[in-house]
Scaffold this motif. Structure first.
Motif, PDB file in Angstrom:
ATOM      1  N   LEU A  43      58.810 -24.415  47.075  1.00 47.95           N
ATOM      2  CA  LEU A  43      57.678 -25.147  47.644  1.00 47.95           C
ATOM      3  C   LEU A  43      57.072 -26.107  46.626  1.00 47.95           C
ATOM      4  CD1 LEU A  43      56.066 -22.330  49.809  1.00 47.95           C
ATOM      5  CD2 LEU A  43      57.790 -24.039  50.436  1.00 47.95           C
ATOM      6  N   ALA A  44      57.092 -25.754  45.344  1.00 49.07           N
ATOM      7  CA  ALA A  44      56.679 -26.710  44.322  1.00 49.07           C
ATOM      8  C   ALA A  44      57.626 -27.908  44.319  1.00 49.07           C
ATOM      9  CB  ALA A  44      56.647 -26.055  42.951  1.00 49.07           C
ATOM     10  N   GLY A  45      58.921 -27.633  44.505  1.00 51.31           N
ATOM     11  CA  GLY A  45      59.897 -28.714  44.589  1.00 51.31           C
ATOM     12  C   GLY A  45      59.686 -29.609  45.791  1.00 51.31           C
ATOM     13  N   CYS A  46      58.953 -29.096  46.781  1.00 46.86           N
ATOM     14  CA  CYS A  46      58.641 -29.873  47.984  1.00 46.86           C
ATOM     15  C   CYS A  46      57.271 -30.539  47.872  1.00 46.86           C
ATOM     16  CB  CYS A  46      58.688 -28.940  49.196  1.00 46.86           C
ATOM     17  SG  CYS A  46      58.931 -29.773  50.775  1.00 46.86           S
ATOM     18  N   GLY A  47      56.653 -30.432  46.687  1.00 47.26           N
ATOM     19  CA  GLY A  47      55.414 -31.139  46.445  1.00 47.26           C
ATOM     20  C   GLY A  47      54.154 -30.329  46.598  1.00 47.26           C
ATOM     21  N   ALA A  48      54.250 -29.047  46.985  1.00 47.49           N
ATOM     22  CA  ALA A  48      53.052 -28.244  47.202  1.00 47.49           C
ATOM     23  C   ALA A  48      52.449 -27.778  45.881  1.00 47.49           C
ATOM     24  CB  ALA A  48      53.380 -27.029  48.068  1.00 47.49           C
ATOM     25  N   ASP A  49      51.130 -27.777  45.811  1.00 52.83           N
ATOM     26  CA  ASP A  49      50.445 -27.111  44.708  1.00 52.83           C
ATOM     27  C   ASP A  49      50.487 -25.608  44.963  1.00 52.83           C
ATOM     28  OD1 ASP A  49      49.736 -29.539  43.450  1.00 52.83           O
ATOM     29  OD2 ASP A  49      47.999 -29.755  44.769  1.00 52.83           O
ATOM     30  N   ILE A  50      50.648 -24.832  43.897  1.00 59.73           N
ATOM     31  CA  ILE A  50      50.951 -23.414  44.026  1.00 59.73           C
ATOM     32  C   ILE A  50      49.845 -22.547  43.437  1.00 59.73           C
ATOM     33  CG2 ILE A  50      52.586 -21.584  43.444  1.00 59.73           C
ATOM     34  CD1 ILE A  50      53.776 -23.701  45.305  1.00 59.73           C
ATOM     35  N   VAL A  51      49.384 -21.576  44.222  1.00 59.36           N
ATOM     36  CA  VAL A  51      48.588 -20.472  43.702  1.00 59.36           C
ATOM     37  C   VAL A  51      49.512 -19.265  43.710  1.00 59.36           C
ATOM     38  CG1 VAL A  51      46.566 -19.005  43.974  1.00 59.36           C
ATOM     39  CG2 VAL A  51      46.436 -21.435  44.582  1.00 59.36           C
ATOM     40  N   ALA A  52      50.017 -18.916  42.533  1.00 61.87           N
ATOM     41  CA  ALA A  52      50.989 -17.819  42.399  1.00 61.87           C
ATOM     42  C   ALA A  52      50.240 -16.558  41.995  1.00 61.87           C
ATOM     43  CB  ALA A  52      52.041 -18.168  41.349  1.00 61.87           C
ATOM     44  N   THR A  53      50.380 -15.501  42.775  1.00 65.17           N
ATOM     45  CA  THR A  53      49.641 -14.272  42.507  1.00 65.17           C
ATOM     46  C   THR A  53      50.579 -13.078  42.481  1.00 65.17           C
ATOM     47  OG1 THR A  53      49.130 -13.525  44.780  1.00 65.17           O
ATOM     48  CG2 THR A  53      47.787 -15.310  43.867  1.00 65.17           C
ATOM     49  N   ASP A  54      50.164 -12.064  41.739  1.00 66.76           N
ATOM     50  CA  ASP A  54      50.954 -10.841  41.649  1.00 66.76           C
ATOM     51  C   ASP A  54      50.086  -9.776  40.983  1.00 66.76           C
ATOM     52  OD1 ASP A  54      54.235 -10.346  41.894  1.00 66.76           O
ATOM     53  OD2 ASP A  54      53.233  -8.916  40.578  1.00 66.76           O
ATOM     54  N   ILE A  55      50.453  -8.537  41.169  1.00 68.50           N
ATOM     55  CA  ILE A  55      49.757  -7.455  40.478  1.00 68.50           C
ATOM     56  C   ILE A  55      50.093  -7.465  38.987  1.00 68.50           C
ATOM     57  CG2 ILE A  55      51.537  -5.669  40.780  1.00 68.50           C
ATOM     58  CD1 ILE A  55      49.223  -3.737  41.517  1.00 68.50           C
ATOM     59  N   ARG A  56      51.187  -8.176  38.620  1.00 73.04           N
ATOM     60  CA  ARG A  56      51.621  -8.313  37.224  1.00 73.04           C
ATOM     61  C   ARG A  56      51.398  -9.756  36.773  1.00 73.04           C
ATOM     62  NH1 ARG A  56      57.593  -7.284  38.232  1.00 73.04           N
ATOM     63  NH2 ARG A  56      56.941  -8.463  40.091  1.00 73.04           N
ATOM     64  N   PRO A  57      50.321 -10.031  36.048  1.00 62.44           N
ATOM     65  CA  PRO A  57      50.025 -11.429  35.696  1.00 62.44           C
ATOM     66  C   PRO A  57      50.946 -12.019  34.640  1.00 62.44           C
ATOM     67  CG  PRO A  57      48.373  -9.950  34.769  1.00 62.44           C
ATOM     68  CD  PRO A  57      49.236  -9.109  35.667  1.00 62.44           C
ATOM     69  N   ALA A  58      51.485 -11.200  33.730  1.00 58.68           N
ATOM     70  CA  ALA A  58      52.279 -11.757  32.626  1.00 58.68           C
ATOM     71  C   ALA A  58      53.490 -12.559  33.103  1.00 58.68           C
ATOM     72  CB  ALA A  58      52.702 -10.650  31.664  1.00 58.68           C
ATOM     73  N   LEU A  60      53.859 -14.151  35.844  1.00 55.46           N
ATOM     74  CA  LEU A  60      53.368 -15.380  36.470  1.00 55.46           C
ATOM     75  C   LEU A  60      53.094 -16.445  35.422  1.00 55.46           C
ATOM     76  CD1 LEU A  60      50.765 -14.002  39.046  1.00 55.46           C
ATOM     77  CD2 LEU A  60      53.059 -14.857  39.537  1.00 55.46           C
ATOM     78  N   ASP A  61      52.394 -16.048  34.368  1.00 56.12           N
ATOM     79  CA  ASP A  61      52.063 -17.003  33.316  1.00 56.12           C
ATOM     80  C   ASP A  61      53.319 -17.526  32.626  1.00 56.12           C
ATOM     81  OD1 ASP A  61      49.372 -16.699  33.868  1.00 56.12           O
ATOM     82  OD2 ASP A  61      49.100 -15.085  32.407  1.00 56.12           O
ATOM     83  N   ALA A  62      54.351 -16.676  32.515  1.00 55.52           N
ATOM     84  CA  ALA A  62      55.606 -17.108  31.901  1.00 55.52           C
ATOM     85  C   ALA A  62      56.349 -18.110  32.784  1.00 55.52           C
ATOM     86  CB  ALA A  62      56.490 -15.897  31.621  1.00 55.52           C
ATOM     87  N   ALA A  63      56.228 -17.953  34.112  1.00 54.08           N
ATOM     88  CA  ALA A  63      56.960 -18.825  35.038  1.00 54.08           C
ATOM     89  C   ALA A  63      56.222 -20.122  35.328  1.00 54.08           C
ATOM     90  CB  ALA A  63      57.212 -18.081  36.351  1.00 54.08           C
ATOM     91  N   HIS A  75      48.192 -22.582  39.721  1.00 53.08           N
ATOM     92  CA  HIS A  75      47.134 -21.665  39.288  1.00 53.08           C
ATOM     93  C   HIS A  75      47.640 -20.248  39.507  1.00 53.08           C
ATOM     94  CE1 HIS A  75      43.034 -20.426  38.370  1.00 53.08           C
ATOM     95  NE2 HIS A  75      43.079 -19.597  39.399  1.00 53.08           N
ATOM     96  N   THR A  76      47.494 -19.388  38.518  1.00 53.27           N
ATOM     97  CA  THR A  76      47.980 -18.013  38.633  1.00 53.27           C
ATOM     98  C   THR A  76      46.795 -17.052  38.693  1.00 53.27           C
ATOM     99  OG1 THR A  76      48.153 -17.700  36.239  1.00 53.27           O
ATOM    100  CG2 THR A  76      50.093 -18.568  37.374  1.00 53.27           C
ATOM    101  N   ILE A  77      46.971 -15.986  39.485  1.00 58.34           N
ATOM    102  CA  ILE A  77      45.945 -14.954  39.616  1.00 58.34           C
ATOM    103  C   ILE A  77      46.634 -13.594  39.618  1.00 58.34           C
ATOM    104  CG2 ILE A  77      44.037 -14.022  40.979  1.00 58.34           C
ATOM    105  CD1 ILE A  77      43.837 -16.729  42.392  1.00 58.34           C
ATOM    106  N   GLY A  78      46.206 -12.716  38.739  1.00 59.74           N
ATOM    107  CA  GLY A  78      46.683 -11.342  38.753  1.00 59.74           C
ATOM    108  C   GLY A  78      45.700 -10.467  39.516  1.00 59.74           C
TER     109      GLY A  78
END
Length: 258
Positions: A43-58, A60-63, A75-78
């Motif tokens: 979806l980022a490749g399709c131009g969307a801005d991404i709010v990536a969330t997970d119970i494991r934040p580390a 997310l920040d690496a990706a 924007h990432t949220i754990g």
């Protein structure tokens, strides 16, 4: 249906092929690995801005840097989707950071594979809270913002486990059957507010969710999560006048459905 209607002209077809999600913000749960990570990439490749969330934040920040390299905001949220207060805060944080929330993809999931006599109340509640209550809460808060905006799209990632049952997965089946029912109920309710709701019944994927727990599985019989992400992308790019209420995406060698 008018069978005499002229085929879509070349310009119209080209317009659909070039459709993008630029300017849209997508909130994805379970984005640290598997289908969630694939969705963020596609979806980022399709131009969307991404709010990536997970119970494991580390993870997310690496990706996140790789997703940002695709030219979008990330924007990432754990947080834990099973925590009602955390859900409310995460939706608020996403809106504050991005200024809008157009698409919610309820992808996070968990399972406890045990016979019912060994399944504790805590196990049961953890699966139901993550797989069913979390999507309800996220949809509730996201839909409020979408109604204000006049449109939106909610995608609930279900499973072939929402269509049939096998032993030692009572909590998982109950949660996924419930999620499918919730998705169709929201489709009926929210379409009046120009909010599309789609349930994606996904067959087995080559993800840690399956392969880490069931090492005996043959990966060749599973599908690449990128394929399912591409199917979801196609749903999101449908014209606003059309909604796909349910889509089943299976590997060619799928044995769990039908």
């Amino acid at each position: 249906m008018d069978l005499t209607q002229e085929p879509e002209d070349a310009q119209g077809a080209q317009g659909r092929q070039g459709a993008s999600l630029r300017g849209k913000t997508v909130f994805i749960t379970g984005a640290a690995s598997g289908l969630g990570s694939a969705l963020a990439t596609v979806l980022a490749g399709c131009g969307a801005d991404i709010v990536a969330t997970d119970i494991r934040p580390a993870p997310l920040d690496a990706a996140a840097p790789a997703w940002r390299e695709l030219g979008v905001r990330v924007h990432t949220i754990g947080f834990d989707v099973a925590d009602p207060d955390a859900v409310r805060h995460a939706i608020g944080e996403a809106f504050e950071a991005m200024g809008r929330l157009d698409i919610l993809i309820n992808n996070a999931g968990t399972d406890v594979t045990l016979p019912i006599d060994a399944l504790s109340e805590e196990d049961w509640l953890r699966v139901i809270d993550t797989n069913l209550n979390g999507p309800f809460l996220l949809a509730k808060h996201a839909a409020a913002l979408m109604r204000q905006a006049g449109a939106g799209h909610i995608v609930n990632v279900a499973s072939t486990a929402s269509k049939r049952a096998w032993p030692n997965a009572a909590a998982y089946h109950a949660s996924k059957w419930g999620l499918l029912g919730l998705s169709h109920a929201l489709h009926a309710e929210l379409r009046a507010h120009n909010i599309r709701v789609t349930a994606v019944v996904a067959g087995g994927m080559r993800t840690p969710f399956l392969l880490d727990r069931f090492p005996e599985l043959d990966p060749a019989g599973l599908q690449d999560p990128m394929n399912v992400a591409e199917a979801i992308r196609s749903i999101l790019l449908m014209p606003q006048e059309t909604v796909i209420a349910e889509l089943t995406v299976l590997p060619m060698r799928e044995t769990s459905w039908p």
